[in-house]
Design a protein around this motif. Structure first.
Motif, PDB file in Angstrom:
ATOM      1  N   THR A  75       0.840  -1.209   0.000  1.00  0.00           N
ATOM      2  CA  THR A  75       0.000   0.000   0.000  1.00  0.00           C
ATOM      3  C   THR A  75       0.869   1.251   0.000  1.00  0.00           C
ATOM      4  OG1 THR A  75      -1.672  -1.197   1.259  1.00  0.00           O
ATOM      5  CG2 THR A  75      -1.872   1.187   1.247  1.00  0.00           C
ATOM      6  N   VAL A  76       1.932   1.235   0.788  1.00  0.00           N
ATOM      7  CA  VAL A  76       2.846   2.387   0.821  1.00  0.00           C
ATOM      8  C   VAL A  76       3.440   2.602  -0.574  1.00  0.00           C
ATOM      9  CG1 VAL A  76       5.070   3.218   1.718  1.00  0.00           C
ATOM     10  CG2 VAL A  76       3.394   2.185   3.281  1.00  0.00           C
ATOM     11  N   ASN A  77       3.847   1.514  -1.209  1.00  0.00           N
ATOM     12  CA  ASN A  77       4.412   1.585  -2.559  1.00  0.00           C
ATOM     13  C   ASN A  77       3.410   2.232  -3.528  1.00  0.00           C
ATOM     14  OD1 ASN A  77       4.514  -0.038  -5.371  1.00  0.00           O
ATOM     15  ND2 ASN A  77       6.592   0.209  -4.581  1.00  0.00           N
ATOM     16  N   GLN A  78       2.152   1.831  -3.441  1.00  0.00           N
ATOM     17  CA  GLN A  78       1.118   2.374  -4.333  1.00  0.00           C
ATOM     18  C   GLN A  78       0.897   3.865  -4.041  1.00  0.00           C
ATOM     19  OE1 GLN A  78      -0.783   0.615  -6.868  1.00  0.00           O
ATOM     20  NE2 GLN A  78      -1.184   2.754  -7.378  1.00  0.00           N
ATOM     21  N   VAL A  79       0.855   4.222  -2.766  1.00  0.00           N
ATOM     22  CA  VAL A  79       0.626   5.632  -2.401  1.00  0.00           C
ATOM     23  C   VAL A  79       1.804   6.497  -2.869  1.00  0.00           C
ATOM     24  CG1 VAL A  79       0.440   7.222  -0.428  1.00  0.00           C
ATOM     25  CG2 VAL A  79      -0.991   5.170  -0.516  1.00  0.00           C
ATOM     26  N   LEU A  80       3.022   6.002  -2.689  1.00  0.00           N
ATOM     27  CA  LEU A  80       4.197   6.766  -3.157  1.00  0.00           C
ATOM     28  C   LEU A  80       4.100   6.988  -4.670  1.00  0.00           C
ATOM     29  CD1 LEU A  80       7.141   5.063  -1.184  1.00  0.00           C
ATOM     30  CD2 LEU A  80       6.086   7.272  -0.708  1.00  0.00           C
ATOM     31  N   PHE A  81       3.660   5.956  -5.374  1.00  0.00           N
ATOM     32  CA  PHE A  81       3.529   6.054  -6.828  1.00  0.00           C
ATOM     33  C   PHE A  81       2.440   7.073  -7.196  1.00  0.00           C
ATOM     34  CE2 PHE A  81       1.871   4.410 -10.949  1.00  0.00           C
ATOM     35  CZ  PHE A  81       3.031   4.565 -11.689  1.00  0.00           C
ATOM     36  N   ASP A  82       1.295   6.974  -6.527  1.00  0.00           N
ATOM     37  CA  ASP A  82       0.194   7.907  -6.806  1.00  0.00           C
ATOM     38  C   ASP A  82       0.636   9.344  -6.553  1.00  0.00           C
ATOM     39  OD1 ASP A  82      -1.314   5.668  -7.330  1.00  0.00           O
ATOM     40  OD2 ASP A  82      -2.445   5.725  -5.444  1.00  0.00           O
ATOM     41  N   LEU A  83       1.377   9.550  -5.479  1.00  0.00           N
ATOM     42  CA  LEU A  83       1.847  10.895  -5.146  1.00  0.00           C
ATOM     43  C   LEU A  83       2.790  11.401  -6.244  1.00  0.00           C
ATOM     44  CD1 LEU A  83       2.460  10.434  -1.306  1.00  0.00           C
ATOM     45  CD2 LEU A  83       0.716  11.899  -2.356  1.00  0.00           C
ATOM     46  N   ARG A  84       3.677  10.555  -6.691  1.00  0.00           N
ATOM     47  CA  ARG A  84       4.599  10.957  -7.772  1.00  0.00           C
ATOM     48  C   ARG A  84       3.833  11.298  -9.042  1.00  0.00           C
ATOM     49  NH1 ARG A  84       7.950   7.820 -10.261  1.00  0.00           N
ATOM     50  NH2 ARG A  84       7.549   5.790  -9.363  1.00  0.00           N
ATOM     51  N   GLN A  85       2.817  10.486  -9.345  1.00  0.00           N
ATOM     52  CA  GLN A  85       1.999  10.744 -10.538  1.00  0.00           C
ATOM     53  C   GLN A  85       1.368  12.123 -10.444  1.00  0.00           C
ATOM     54  OE1 GLN A  85       2.815   7.949 -12.626  1.00  0.00           O
ATOM     55  NE2 GLN A  85       0.651   7.725 -13.051  1.00  0.00           N
ATOM     56  N   ASP A  86       0.865  12.430  -9.230  1.00  0.00           N
ATOM     57  CA  ASP A  86       0.189  13.715  -9.025  1.00  0.00           C
ATOM     58  C   ASP A  86       1.151  14.881  -9.256  1.00  0.00           C
ATOM     59  OD1 ASP A  86      -2.229  15.101  -8.263  1.00  0.00           O
ATOM     60  OD2 ASP A  86      -1.152  15.679  -6.427  1.00  0.00           O
ATOM     61  N   ALA A  87       2.419  14.677  -8.877  1.00  0.00           N
ATOM     62  CA  ALA A  87       3.408  15.755  -9.003  1.00  0.00           C
ATOM     63  C   ALA A  87       4.171  15.668 -10.332  1.00  0.00           C
ATOM     64  CB  ALA A  87       4.397  15.670  -7.834  1.00  0.00           C
ATOM     65  N   GLY A  88       3.854  14.674 -11.149  1.00  0.00           N
ATOM     66  CA  GLY A  88       4.524  14.532 -12.453  1.00  0.00           C
ATOM     67  C   GLY A  88       5.978  14.107 -12.352  1.00  0.00           C
TER      68      GLY A  88
END
Ligand SMILES: NC(=O)c1ccc[n+]([C@@H]2O[C@H](COP(=O)([O-])OP(=O)(O)OC[C@H]3O[C@@H](n4cnc5c(N)ncnc54)[C@H](OP(=O)(O)O)[C@@H]3O)[C@@H](O)[C@H]2O)c1
Length: 330
Positions: free
Chosen positions: A310-323
């Motif tokens: 879950t942490v891995n997915q959230v880190l990825f989602d956050l990166r996506q949001d910031a490009g």
């Protein structure tokens, strides 16, 4: 019988882990892998270890049954994959993998090697003071919000300011403020409050496109967690979890120090204990227990693995949001 430990990566954190592992009495360092023989020998010598390898295959065939991996994040995937293929248990430093695609491939491989245990070394959530926080949160009537702060000037920032690109501030190594420091408060938030429903990341980019600092927001049903982290400044702000009238204040969310509960009347109750001298000892003990007693600890292990995912997915989602794109994402 003690686990035969091998290590990858010869920086200070590996030394700290080996000391913790030895202190636990559950592991004995047997083999060292380094890209350079000299560096490997230098690391191995104080531990009286002769087995030093510069070839990963020979290292994994050396008879070790658990490996601790503390190489740059982008390198973890291949090194973990090779370990699992040799049926060696893995303790990999945070952040374990660059993205959910890598994580999915590792989980698939684990299905074919059911006796292998994979642990992400998120040392803070294993510490006694973190349990204290969890217990207090469970007793609070209402969670209205939280702010977690972890912002520390990195010794590697000098190098960045000198015009270089240190690994830890480089997207090439799946690094930056989020994956290096943000991961601690994000782990803590997800362990305490579960997976967020929505996430946002406002990143302050460095000249190379990596994030030097940033503010992440994790949205839950009826409260938000604001997380501030960075590698180019020192923040002395504590972290806090807001109840209604009550508040839980944590002096340092990554070291899990100074936990104080302020009740409805504002009276302070000091909850934290004196931490162990080595912050990696508790996780070393816990992982050894899960390797030794796989049946009794099956649920706890699955919970830990699922949290890591879950942490891995959230880190990825956050990166996506910031490009923020890592080369490993392609
Ligand atoms: N839990 C904690 O408290 C904590 C603290 C610090 C770091 N960490 C984590 O530990 C890991 C390592 O961090 P670090 O700051 O020590 O990283 P680092 O200094 O960039 O690299 C660590 C080690 O990996 C090897 N290495 C360096 N560059 C490499 C490359 N290009 N390819 C393959 N291997 C390479 C080196 O060992 P050799 O020269 O011997 O090959 C080096 O000593 C990261 O995942 C980080 O997040 C955790």
């Amino acid at each position: 019988m003690a686990y035969k430990l091998g290590i990858i990566g010869t920086n200070w954190i590996t030394k700290q882990f080996v000391q913790a592992a030895h202190e636990s009495g559950q592991y004995v360092l047997k083999a060292v892998y380094s890209r350079h023989e000299d560096t490997g020998k230098q690391f191995a010598q104080p531990f009286n270890v002769d087995d030093v390898y510069t070839d990963l295959e020979s290292f994994y065939n050396s008879g070790i049954n658990v490996v601790y991996i503390a190489s740059p994040n982008s390198v973890h995937f291949e090194q973990v994959k090779a370990a699992i293929n040799h049926d060696i248990h893995v303790i990999v430093e945070k952040t374990a993998f660059s993205n959910p695609m890598e994580y999915a491939a590792i989980l698939e491989l684990l299905n074919d090697h059911p006796n292998v245990r994979l642990f992400e070394a998120a040392r803070h959530i294993q510490q006694a003071n973190f349990k204290v926080i969890e217990q207090q949160v469970a007793q609070m009537e209402k969670i209205a919000g939280a702010t977690f702060v972890y912002e520390k000037y990195s010794s590697r920032f000098d190098d960045y300011l000198a015009g270089n690109e240190p690994n830890v501030l480089s997207r090439r190594f799946s690094a930056g403020a989020l994956t290096d420091l943000g991961v601690y408060p994000i782990y803590a938030a997800i362990k305490l409050f579960g997976a967020p429903k929505q996430t946002h990341y406002f990143a302050t980019p460095l000249r190379n496109g990596a994030d030097g600092r940033g503010i992440a927001i994790l949205r839950h049903d009826d409260f938000d967690v604001t997380i501030e982290f960075g590698k180019g400044s020192n923040s002395h702000l504590p972290s806090e979890i807001l109840g209604r009238r009550d508040t839980l204040v944590i002096g340092d969310i990554a070291e899990v120090l100074d936990v104080t509960y302020y009740d409805d009347e504002g009276a302070a109750h000091q909850l934290s204990q004196e931490p162990l001298a080595n912050p990696m000892t508790t996780e070393a003990v816990k992982f050894a227990d899960m390797m030794t007693n796989p049946v009794d600890t099956a649920d706890a292990y699955q919970e830990l693995l699922s949290l890591s995912q879950t942490v891995n997915q959230v880190l990825f989602d956050l990166r996506q949001d910031a490009g923020i794109v890592f080369p490993a994402d392609k």
